[in-house]
Scaffold this motif. Structure first.
Motif, PDB file in Angstrom:
ATOM      1  N   ILE A 154      10.654   4.759   6.322  1.00  0.00           N
ATOM      2  CA  ILE A 154       9.333   4.705   6.409  1.00  0.00           C
ATOM      3  C   ILE A 154       8.501   5.118   5.161  1.00  0.00           C
ATOM      4  O   ILE A 154       8.962   6.323   4.740  1.00  0.00           O
ATOM      5  CB  ILE A 154       8.844   5.664   7.600  1.00  0.00           C
ATOM      6  CG1 ILE A 154       9.277   5.315   8.905  1.00  0.00           C
ATOM      7  CG2 ILE A 154       7.521   5.829   8.006  1.00  0.00           C
ATOM      8  CD1 ILE A 154       9.327   6.332   9.962  1.00  0.00           C
ATOM      9  N   ASP A 155       7.620   4.441   4.748  1.00  0.00           N
ATOM     10  CA  ASP A 155       7.153   4.926   3.489  1.00  0.00           C
ATOM     11  C   ASP A 155       6.183   6.000   3.782  1.00  0.00           C
ATOM     12  O   ASP A 155       5.248   6.245   4.452  1.00  0.00           O
ATOM     13  CB  ASP A 155       6.153   3.442   3.359  1.00  0.00           C
ATOM     14  CG  ASP A 155       5.435   3.860   1.732  1.00  0.00           C
ATOM     15  OD1 ASP A 155       5.595   4.979   1.294  1.00  0.00           O
ATOM     16  OD2 ASP A 155       5.198   2.607   1.303  1.00  0.00           O
ATOM     17  N   SER A 156       6.563   7.258   2.978  1.00  0.00           N
ATOM     18  CA  SER A 156       5.940   8.436   3.256  1.00  0.00           C
ATOM     19  C   SER A 156       4.980   8.656   1.712  1.00  0.00           C
ATOM     20  O   SER A 156       4.835  10.074   1.568  1.00  0.00           O
ATOM     21  CB  SER A 156       6.767   9.715   3.400  1.00  0.00           C
ATOM     22  OG  SER A 156       8.002   9.715   2.179  1.00  0.00           O
ATOM     23  N   ASN A 157       4.753   7.824   1.121  1.00  0.00           N
ATOM     24  CA  ASN A 157       4.088   7.951  -0.392  1.00  0.00           C
ATOM     25  C   ASN A 157       2.481   7.798   0.064  1.00  0.00           C
ATOM     26  O   ASN A 157       2.113   6.478  -0.114  1.00  0.00           O
ATOM     27  CB  ASN A 157       4.574   7.072  -1.295  1.00  0.00           C
ATOM     28  CG  ASN A 157       4.123   7.270  -2.550  1.00  0.00           C
ATOM     29  OD1 ASN A 157       3.458   8.350  -2.863  1.00  0.00           O
ATOM     30  ND2 ASN A 157       3.739   6.426  -3.449  1.00  0.00           N
ATOM     31  N   PHE A 158       1.910   8.848   0.780  1.00  0.00           N
ATOM     32  CA  PHE A 158       0.618   8.604   0.909  1.00  0.00           C
ATOM     33  C   PHE A 158      -0.481   9.574   0.116  1.00  0.00           C
ATOM     34  O   PHE A 158       0.276  10.591  -0.445  1.00  0.00           O
ATOM     35  CB  PHE A 158       0.404   8.936   2.339  1.00  0.00           C
ATOM     36  CG  PHE A 158       0.989   8.055   3.366  1.00  0.00           C
ATOM     37  CD1 PHE A 158       0.604   6.732   3.569  1.00  0.00           C
ATOM     38  CD2 PHE A 158       2.250   8.697   4.075  1.00  0.00           C
ATOM     39  CE1 PHE A 158       1.303   5.897   4.448  1.00  0.00           C
ATOM     40  CE2 PHE A 158       2.777   7.710   5.026  1.00  0.00           C
ATOM     41  CZ  PHE A 158       2.398   6.428   5.113  1.00  0.00           C
ATOM     42  N   SER A 159      -1.360   8.872  -0.467  1.00  0.00           N
ATOM     43  CA  SER A 159      -2.441   9.799  -1.262  1.00  0.00           C
ATOM     44  C   SER A 159      -3.129  10.796  -0.070  1.00  0.00           C
ATOM     45  O   SER A 159      -3.162  10.619   1.184  1.00  0.00           O
ATOM     46  CB  SER A 159      -3.559   8.896  -1.827  1.00  0.00           C
ATOM     47  OG  SER A 159      -4.520   8.337  -0.622  1.00  0.00           O
ATOM     48  N   GLU A 160      -3.782  11.800  -0.709  1.00  0.00           N
ATOM     49  CA  GLU A 160      -4.596  12.900   0.020  1.00  0.00           C
ATOM     50  C   GLU A 160      -5.550  12.127   0.793  1.00  0.00           C
ATOM     51  O   GLU A 160      -5.747  12.424   2.135  1.00  0.00           O
ATOM     52  CB  GLU A 160      -5.039  13.863  -0.829  1.00  0.00           C
ATOM     53  CG  GLU A 160      -4.094  14.777  -1.592  1.00  0.00           C
ATOM     54  CD  GLU A 160      -4.664  15.841  -2.249  1.00  0.00           C
ATOM     55  OE1 GLU A 160      -6.072  16.204  -2.082  1.00  0.00           O
ATOM     56  OE2 GLU A 160      -4.097  16.543  -3.129  1.00  0.00           O
ATOM     57  N   ARG A 161      -6.144  11.278   0.490  1.00  0.00           N
ATOM     58  CA  ARG A 161      -7.356  10.638   1.234  1.00  0.00           C
ATOM     59  C   ARG A 161      -6.505   9.789   2.165  1.00  0.00           C
ATOM     60  O   ARG A 161      -7.153   9.842   3.496  1.00  0.00           O
ATOM     61  CB  ARG A 161      -7.858   9.337   0.194  1.00  0.00           C
ATOM     62  CG  ARG A 161      -9.112   8.537   0.881  1.00  0.00           C
ATOM     63  CD  ARG A 161     -10.144   9.645   1.598  1.00  0.00           C
ATOM     64  NE  ARG A 161     -11.292   9.768   0.525  1.00  0.00           N
ATOM     65  CZ  ARG A 161     -12.215  10.963   0.411  1.00  0.00           C
ATOM     66  NH1 ARG A 161     -12.051  11.581   1.495  1.00  0.00           N
ATOM     67  NH2 ARG A 161     -13.018  11.083  -0.231  1.00  0.00           N
ATOM     68  N   GLU A 162      -5.699   9.039   1.975  1.00  0.00           N
ATOM     69  CA  GLU A 162      -4.990   8.410   3.016  1.00  0.00           C
ATOM     70  C   GLU A 162      -4.364   9.404   4.378  1.00  0.00           C
ATOM     71  O   GLU A 162      -4.614   9.065   5.458  1.00  0.00           O
ATOM     72  CB  GLU A 162      -3.631   7.686   2.547  1.00  0.00           C
ATOM     73  CG  GLU A 162      -4.060   6.329   1.839  1.00  0.00           C
ATOM     74  CD  GLU A 162      -2.939   5.872   0.999  1.00  0.00           C
ATOM     75  OE1 GLU A 162      -2.919   4.545   0.933  1.00  0.00           O
ATOM     76  OE2 GLU A 162      -1.874   6.173   0.867  1.00  0.00           O
ATOM     77  N   ILE A 163      -3.935  10.318   4.127  1.00  0.00           N
ATOM     78  CA  ILE A 163      -3.608  11.446   4.901  1.00  0.00           C
ATOM     79  C   ILE A 163      -4.564  11.904   5.670  1.00  0.00           C
ATOM     80  O   ILE A 163      -4.567  11.897   7.007  1.00  0.00           O
ATOM     81  CB  ILE A 163      -2.719  12.657   4.166  1.00  0.00           C
ATOM     82  CG1 ILE A 163      -1.361  12.105   3.659  1.00  0.00           C
ATOM     83  CG2 ILE A 163      -2.670  13.810   5.084  1.00  0.00           C
ATOM     84  CD1 ILE A 163      -0.492  13.165   3.053  1.00  0.00           C
ATOM     85  N   GLU A 164      -5.830  12.095   5.043  1.00  0.00           N
ATOM     86  CA  GLU A 164      -6.993  12.522   5.750  1.00  0.00           C
ATOM     87  C   GLU A 164      -7.362  11.384   6.625  1.00  0.00           C
ATOM     88  O   GLU A 164      -7.837  11.855   7.917  1.00  0.00           O
ATOM     89  CB  GLU A 164      -8.097  12.604   4.875  1.00  0.00           C
ATOM     90  CG  GLU A 164      -8.290  13.839   3.821  1.00  0.00           C
ATOM     91  CD  GLU A 164      -9.355  13.983   3.007  1.00  0.00           C
ATOM     92  OE1 GLU A 164     -10.331  14.903   3.326  1.00  0.00           O
ATOM     93  OE2 GLU A 164      -9.657  13.088   2.308  1.00  0.00           O
TER      94      GLU A 164
END
Length: 225
Positions: A154-164
């Motif tokens: 699973i792609d876990s490379n998310f930006s802070e904005r994406e996580i929000e």
């Protein structure tokens, strides 16, 4: 399966009227070929061996052999087979058993044709599909179950904005509500949402929530998503 290939499907349900209705729905799609229909799990397993479908849509409760046992046998014979469970609203424990047995997703029996096509397309290429009306309880159980045996990275490379945005989607915020909260345009949020669904290889918010739970982005699934 090859992209240009028709998706070969077998359906299984012990109610003839339901099978015929589903066959009519599937018959309207050029990229789908219904190759067989079964009235119980034993027939289904035999048809799967002989007809080599890409996708099987099967009821859980059937005579002679139920969908759970049939799924176990079919997956043993062909681990890549895309199996979709058909269920009623009150069968959450059975849905989990189907997923544990190897099904890649499930649909409620009153699903609309777009959901049926989306489910078929998803499992045909090896992805999971979760019904949009999945309850919070079931979603959490599915997430825990999948986390134990997930082999697909699973792609876990998310930006802070994406996580929000992921967290707000999991709280069932609409695009407008997310936009207002984060001072973004609705179109920008729509773009983020589409990108996140693609990144996680899911079709709807509940699939996104399940992946978010597995990755530790959220600690539980409290809403339908």
């Amino acid at each position: 399966m090859m992209n240009e290939e028709k998706i070969r499907i077998i359906i299984a349900d012990d109610h003839v009227v339901f099978r015929e209705g589903l066959a009519m729905v599937l018959g309207n799609k050029d990229n789908i070929e219904l190759v067989g229909a079964a009235g119980n799990g034993e027939q289904l397993v035999k048809l799967t061996i002989n007809l080599k479908p890409h996708v099987v849509i099967t009821d859980i409760k059937m005579p002679v052999m139920d969908g759970i046992e049939a799924t176990k046998q079919m997956i043993k014979l062909n681990p890549d087979l895309g199996i979709i469970a058909l269920s009623m609203f009150d069968e959450e424990d059975l849905i989990v058993e189907m997923l544990e047995a190897g099904a890649r997703g499930y649909l409620l029996k009153n699903a609309d044709k777009n959901d049926i096509y989306d489910a078929i397309t998803a499992v045909a290429i090896g992805n999971n599909f979760y019904c949009k009306t999945t309850s919070a309880k079931l979603a959490t159980v599915i997430a825990k179950s999948r986390a134990k045996k997930e082999t697909k990275p699973i792609d876990s490379n998310f930006s802070e904005r994406e996580i929000e945005i992921i967290k707000l989607i999991c709280k069932e915020f609409t695009n407008k509500k997310i936009a207002d909260q984060l001072y973004l345009s609705v179109r920008t949020v729509e773009g983020y949402r589409a990108k996140l669904l693609e990144k996680m290889q899911v079709k709807n918010s509940i699939g996104l929530a399940i992946h978010a739970f597995q990755l530790g982005i959220i600690s539980g699934i409290e809403n339908n998503g």
